[in-house]
Design a protein around this motif. Sequence first.
Motif, short mmCIF file in Angstrom:
data_model
loop_
_atom_site.label_atom_id
_atom_site.label_comp_id
_atom_site.label_asym_id
_atom_site.label_seq_id
_atom_site.Cartn_x
_atom_site.Cartn_y
_atom_site.Cartn_z
N GLY A 99 8.66 2.68 4.72
CA GLY A 99 9.48 3.79 4.71
C GLY A 99 9.21 3.79 3.34
N PRO A 100 10.49 4.84 2.51
CA PRO A 100 10.08 5.19 1.95
C PRO A 100 9.89 4.58 0.63
CG PRO A 100 11.57 6.66 2.95
CD PRO A 100 11.82 5.44 3.54
N TRP A 101 8.79 4.69 -0.56
CA TRP A 101 8.52 3.81 -1.37
C TRP A 101 9.86 3.61 -1.88
CZ3 TRP A 101 9.12 4.89 -6.76
CH2 TRP A 101 9.30 5.98 -7.37
N LEU A 152 0.01 -6.62 4.98
CA LEU A 152 0.53 -5.39 4.27
C LEU A 152 1.90 -4.91 4.13
CD1 LEU A 152 -3.47 -4.36 5.75
CD2 LEU A 152 -2.81 -5.63 3.89
N ILE A 153 1.94 -4.55 3.54
CA ILE A 153 3.30 -3.58 3.32
C ILE A 153 2.81 -2.23 3.08
CG2 ILE A 153 5.93 -3.11 2.82
CD1 ILE A 153 5.75 -5.99 1.81
N VAL A 154 3.37 -0.58 3.77
CA VAL A 154 3.15 -0.06 4.05
C VAL A 154 4.28 0.89 3.25
CG1 VAL A 154 0.52 0.96 4.65
CG2 VAL A 154 2.92 1.06 5.78
N CYS A 155 3.71 2.45 2.12
CA CYS A 155 5.28 2.72 1.94
C CYS A 155 4.95 4.19 1.43
CB CYS A 155 6.13 2.03 1.13
SG CYS A 155 5.09 1.79 -1.41
N ILE A 211 -4.11 3.94 -1.75
CA ILE A 211 -5.00 4.49 -0.39
C ILE A 211 -3.94 5.60 0.18
CG2 ILE A 211 -6.21 3.43 1.36
CD1 ILE A 211 -6.02 0.25 0.17
N THR A 212 -4.66 6.61 0.10
CA THR A 212 -3.77 7.63 1.05
C THR A 212 -3.86 7.41 2.66
OG1 THR A 212 -5.94 8.96 1.16
CG2 THR A 212 -4.59 9.48 -1.83
N ILE A 254 1.38 -0.63 -0.36
CA ILE A 254 0.22 0.47 0.17
C ILE A 254 0.88 0.94 0.02
CG2 ILE A 254 -1.76 1.11 1.15
CD1 ILE A 254 -2.60 -1.11 3.11
N ASP A 255 0.81 2.59 -0.70
CA ASP A 255 1.79 3.28 -1.32
C ASP A 255 0.57 4.40 -0.89
OD1 ASP A 255 2.14 5.72 -2.13
OD2 ASP A 255 3.62 4.62 -3.81
N VAL A 256 0.45 4.98 0.59
CA VAL A 256 -0.34 5.65 1.26
C VAL A 256 -0.17 7.31 0.53
CG1 VAL A 256 -0.58 4.42 3.19
CG2 VAL A 256 1.32 6.16 2.52
#
Length: 112
Positions: free
Chosen positions: A95-97, A66-69, A47-48, A28-30
Motif C-alpha cells: 500500500g502506501p510506502w 516482490l513488494i510494491v508500494c 519502477i513507475t 518496488i516503489d511505483v
Amino acid sequence: MYTYKSFNYNIMGDNGLCNLIKQGATLIDVREKKEFDTLHLAEAVNITLKDLITTPDVVLNLNLPLIVCSENGDSSLKAKQFLKENMNINVVDAGPWKNLCDMSSSTVDYLF
C-alpha cells in the motif's frame, strides 16, 4: 504472456514486510521519479507503474518476493494485479510506502 516462479510466504505478524526486505525481498516503489527522488525508503527501487506495465521484463532479475508500494496504495494495487495476471508473480502490496516507515523505524531508512 510471461510466467515466473511464484513464492508463498506469510507476512503476518509485527514487522513482517520489514523482515521480508531484510531477507532480500525487492521493494518496488511505483511512484513517479520526481516523487521518489523527493523522499523514499533506502531499500526501494523505483519502477513507475507506467514503466512496469510497458516494460515488465524489468522485474525478471529482481530478488523475490516482490513488494510494491505507492503514494496512497492505488498504484501499488494496480502493479500487484498486473504482475500477478500478466507475469504470474505473486506480489505483496504494502500500500502506501509510508506504511513501511511506520512498521519499524529502526530497520527502515529514508533517503532525502
